[in-house]
Design a protein around this motif. Sequence first.
Motif, PDB file in Angstrom:
ATOM      1  N   ALA A 266     -10.800  18.877 -20.975  1.00 53.43           N
ATOM      2  CA  ALA A 266      -9.775  18.197 -21.772  1.00 53.43           C
ATOM      3  C   ALA A 266      -8.340  18.436 -21.301  1.00 53.43           C
ATOM      4  CB  ALA A 266      -9.926  18.585 -23.245  1.00 53.43           C
ATOM      5  N   PRO A 267      -7.961  19.671 -20.907  1.00 56.37           N
ATOM      6  CA  PRO A 267      -6.570  19.869 -20.472  1.00 56.37           C
ATOM      7  C   PRO A 267      -6.207  19.104 -19.199  1.00 56.37           C
ATOM      8  CG  PRO A 267      -7.598  21.967 -21.041  1.00 56.37           C
ATOM      9  CD  PRO A 267      -8.692  20.947 -20.980  1.00 56.37           C
ATOM     10  N   LEU A 268      -7.215  18.677 -18.443  1.00 56.57           N
ATOM     11  CA  LEU A 268      -6.972  18.001 -17.175  1.00 56.57           C
ATOM     12  C   LEU A 268      -7.243  16.504 -17.238  1.00 56.57           C
ATOM     13  CD1 LEU A 268      -8.826  20.628 -14.952  1.00 56.57           C
ATOM     14  CD2 LEU A 268      -6.344  20.349 -15.152  1.00 56.57           C
ATOM     15  N   ALA A 269      -7.755  16.040 -18.381  1.00 56.72           N
ATOM     16  CA  ALA A 269      -8.211  14.655 -18.485  1.00 56.72           C
ATOM     17  C   ALA A 269      -7.350  13.860 -19.462  1.00 56.72           C
ATOM     18  CB  ALA A 269      -9.668  14.615 -18.944  1.00 56.72           C
ATOM     19  N   ASP A 270      -7.174  12.587 -19.145  1.00 55.44           N
ATOM     20  CA  ASP A 270      -6.543  11.686 -20.108  1.00 55.44           C
ATOM     21  C   ASP A 270      -7.501  11.363 -21.237  1.00 55.44           C
ATOM     22  OD1 ASP A 270      -3.854  10.946 -18.887  1.00 55.44           O
ATOM     23  OD2 ASP A 270      -5.195  10.609 -17.201  1.00 55.44           O
ATOM     24  N   VAL A 271      -8.802  11.418 -20.943  1.00 58.53           N
ATOM     25  CA  VAL A 271      -9.827  11.228 -21.959  1.00 58.53           C
ATOM     26  C   VAL A 271     -11.102  11.887 -21.462  1.00 58.53           C
ATOM     27  CG1 VAL A 271     -10.630   9.008 -20.994  1.00 58.53           C
ATOM     28  CG2 VAL A 271     -10.981   9.490 -23.425  1.00 58.53           C
ATOM     29  N   VAL A 272     -11.916  12.408 -22.390  1.00 62.05           N
ATOM     30  CA  VAL A 272     -13.235  12.948 -22.055  1.00 62.05           C
ATOM     31  C   VAL A 272     -14.282  12.108 -22.767  1.00 62.05           C
ATOM     32  CG1 VAL A 272     -14.779  14.935 -22.153  1.00 62.05           C
ATOM     33  CG2 VAL A 272     -12.336  15.293 -21.757  1.00 62.05           C
ATOM     34  N   LEU A 273     -15.252  11.590 -22.006  1.00 67.23           N
ATOM     35  CA  LEU A 273     -16.304  10.735 -22.541  1.00 67.23           C
ATOM     36  C   LEU A 273     -17.651  11.454 -22.425  1.00 67.23           C
ATOM     37  CD1 LEU A 273     -15.265   7.381 -20.777  1.00 67.23           C
ATOM     38  CD2 LEU A 273     -14.599   8.180 -23.070  1.00 67.23           C
ATOM     39  N   ALA A 274     -18.604  11.044 -23.241  1.00 66.43           N
ATOM     40  CA  ALA A 274     -19.933  11.658 -23.181  1.00 66.43           C
ATOM     41  C   ALA A 274     -20.578  11.410 -21.818  1.00 66.43           C
ATOM     42  CB  ALA A 274     -20.812  11.109 -24.296  1.00 66.43           C
ATOM     43  N   ASP A 275     -20.427  10.200 -21.306  1.00 74.81           N
ATOM     44  CA  ASP A 275     -20.985   9.839 -20.007  1.00 74.81           C
ATOM     45  C   ASP A 275     -20.310   8.554 -19.552  1.00 74.81           C
ATOM     46  OD1 ASP A 275     -22.402   7.555 -21.190  1.00 74.81           O
ATOM     47  OD2 ASP A 275     -23.868   9.012 -21.908  1.00 74.81           O
ATOM     48  N   ILE A 276     -20.628   8.114 -18.337  1.00 79.03           N
ATOM     49  CA  ILE A 276     -19.961   6.931 -17.787  1.00 79.03           C
ATOM     50  C   ILE A 276     -20.357   5.652 -18.513  1.00 79.03           C
ATOM     51  CG2 ILE A 276     -19.526   7.908 -15.514  1.00 79.03           C
ATOM     52  CD1 ILE A 276     -22.041   6.477 -14.500  1.00 79.03           C
ATOM     53  N   GLY A 277     -21.423   5.713 -19.310  1.00 74.31           N
ATOM     54  CA  GLY A 277     -21.792   4.548 -20.106  1.00 74.31           C
ATOM     55  C   GLY A 277     -20.733   4.162 -21.121  1.00 74.31           C
ATOM     56  N   ALA A 278     -19.835   5.112 -21.431  1.00 79.67           N
ATOM     57  CA  ALA A 278     -18.763   4.837 -22.392  1.00 79.67           C
ATOM     58  C   ALA A 278     -17.541   4.205 -21.743  1.00 79.67           C
ATOM     59  CB  ALA A 278     -18.364   6.131 -23.105  1.00 79.67           C
ATOM     60  N   LEU A 279     -17.567   4.016 -20.424  1.00 82.57           N
ATOM     61  CA  LEU A 279     -16.394   3.462 -19.739  1.00 82.57           C
ATOM     62  C   LEU A 279     -16.009   2.062 -20.206  1.00 82.57           C
ATOM     63  CD1 LEU A 279     -16.872   4.663 -16.048  1.00 82.57           C
ATOM     64  CD2 LEU A 279     -14.964   5.232 -17.572  1.00 82.57           C
ATOM     65  N   PRO A 280     -16.955   1.127 -20.352  1.00 86.81           N
ATOM     66  CA  PRO A 280     -16.544  -0.211 -20.789  1.00 86.81           C
ATOM     67  C   PRO A 280     -15.812  -0.208 -22.130  1.00 86.81           C
ATOM     68  CG  PRO A 280     -18.745  -0.294 -19.870  1.00 86.81           C
ATOM     69  CD  PRO A 280     -18.389   1.159 -19.978  1.00 86.81           C
ATOM     70  N   GLY A 281     -16.293   0.602 -23.070  1.00 86.53           N
ATOM     71  CA  GLY A 281     -15.614   0.681 -24.361  1.00 86.53           C
ATOM     72  C   GLY A 281     -14.234   1.296 -24.234  1.00 86.53           C
ATOM     73  N   TRP A 282     -14.112   2.339 -23.405  1.00 84.85           N
ATOM     74  CA  TRP A 282     -12.806   2.964 -23.187  1.00 84.85           C
ATOM     75  C   TRP A 282     -11.838   1.987 -22.535  1.00 84.85           C
ATOM     76  CZ3 TRP A 282     -10.748   4.358 -18.233  1.00 84.85           C
ATOM     77  CH2 TRP A 282      -9.503   5.029 -18.302  1.00 84.85           C
ATOM     78  N   LEU A 283     -12.301   1.230 -21.554  1.00 90.44           N
ATOM     79  CA  LEU A 283     -11.449   0.237 -20.898  1.00 90.44           C
ATOM     80  C   LEU A 283     -11.008  -0.841 -21.875  1.00 90.44           C
ATOM     81  CD1 LEU A 283     -13.395  -0.094 -17.539  1.00 90.44           C
ATOM     82  CD2 LEU A 283     -11.044   0.749 -17.775  1.00 90.44           C
ATOM     83  N   ALA A 284     -11.927  -1.257 -22.747  1.00 92.27           N
ATOM     84  CA  ALA A 284     -11.581  -2.272 -23.739  1.00 92.27           C
ATOM     85  C   ALA A 284     -10.535  -1.744 -24.715  1.00 92.27           C
ATOM     86  CB  ALA A 284     -12.833  -2.721 -24.490  1.00 92.27           C
ATOM     87  N   ASP A 285     -10.720  -0.497 -25.170  1.00 94.82           N
ATOM     88  CA  ASP A 285      -9.739   0.104 -26.078  1.00 94.82           C
ATOM     89  C   ASP A 285      -8.385   0.257 -25.393  1.00 94.82           C
ATOM     90  OD1 ASP A 285     -11.648   0.284 -28.034  1.00 94.82           O
ATOM     91  OD2 ASP A 285     -12.092   2.400 -27.681  1.00 94.82           O
ATOM     92  N   ARG A 286      -8.419   0.656 -24.138  1.00 90.83           N
ATOM     93  CA  ARG A 286      -7.179   0.829 -23.391  1.00 90.83           C
ATOM     94  C   ARG A 286      -6.455  -0.507 -23.248  1.00 90.83           C
ATOM     95  NH1 ARG A 286      -5.002   4.429 -19.539  1.00 90.83           N
ATOM     96  NH2 ARG A 286      -3.810   3.365 -17.917  1.00 90.83           N
TER      97      ARG A 286
END
Length: 239
Positions: free
Chosen positions: A211-231
């Motif tokens: 977390a201190p090094l990341a802009d976001v921490v996700l459970a796995d790469i399967g969450a990327l599409p949702g994160w991109l959509a939110d972004r």
Amino acid sequence: MQDIRGIVFDKDGTLFDFHRTWAAFNARLIADLAGGDIERAAALAEALGFDLEEPRFLPDSPMIAGTIEVVIEAVARILPELDEALVVRQVRDGSHAITPVEAVPLVPLLDGLIHRGLVLGVATNDSEAPARAHLASLGVLDRFAFVAGYDSGHGAKPAPGMLDAFCRATGLAPAACAMIGDSAHDLVSGRAAGMVTVGVLTGIAEEAELAPLADVVLADIGALPGWLADRGREAPRRA
């Protein structure tokens, strides 16, 4: 907030589940190197940060984010009599032959990201040749516009050389790219390159470490599409 146009993935622990891909291989490697000697096997396991009983990697394992040289150095401390070239060949040949276990189904995920117009790359501290072999074995090598290992001429993570090379190869600005990884090495590399950093929890590291090094921490790469959509929804509208 700049749109993400390129994504660079770490390989092991990010595209692939780290334990399920490498634990059995590492257990066999230790047994082979120890030659059936229980004490030697235990000493090797300790040096490689590996629990033989589980079998499972420990959080401080040099195999998590280290290059093959780091692994060979750890082996040499325990078994200095072994021929280094033989050990290197044994590790490389064995790693070529593994069948990686996807962290999530990769074909639909990667195709969906490409459909969004994203350019994809891989930056791994593994060698480039086995990295390409692993991706090809799952039928996804052609989804990546860029694949680099620590031996591709750009250096190893946590230095940013592979990520800088991705930007040169694709013409994308670092700020328009995201580095996705499961270790501190990945995220330090991404920050040094000027990229957005995304941690995932399919490796060894826990959220508190990433977390201190990341802009976001996700459970796995399967969450990327949702994160991109939110972004995208959070990004300011262009005039």
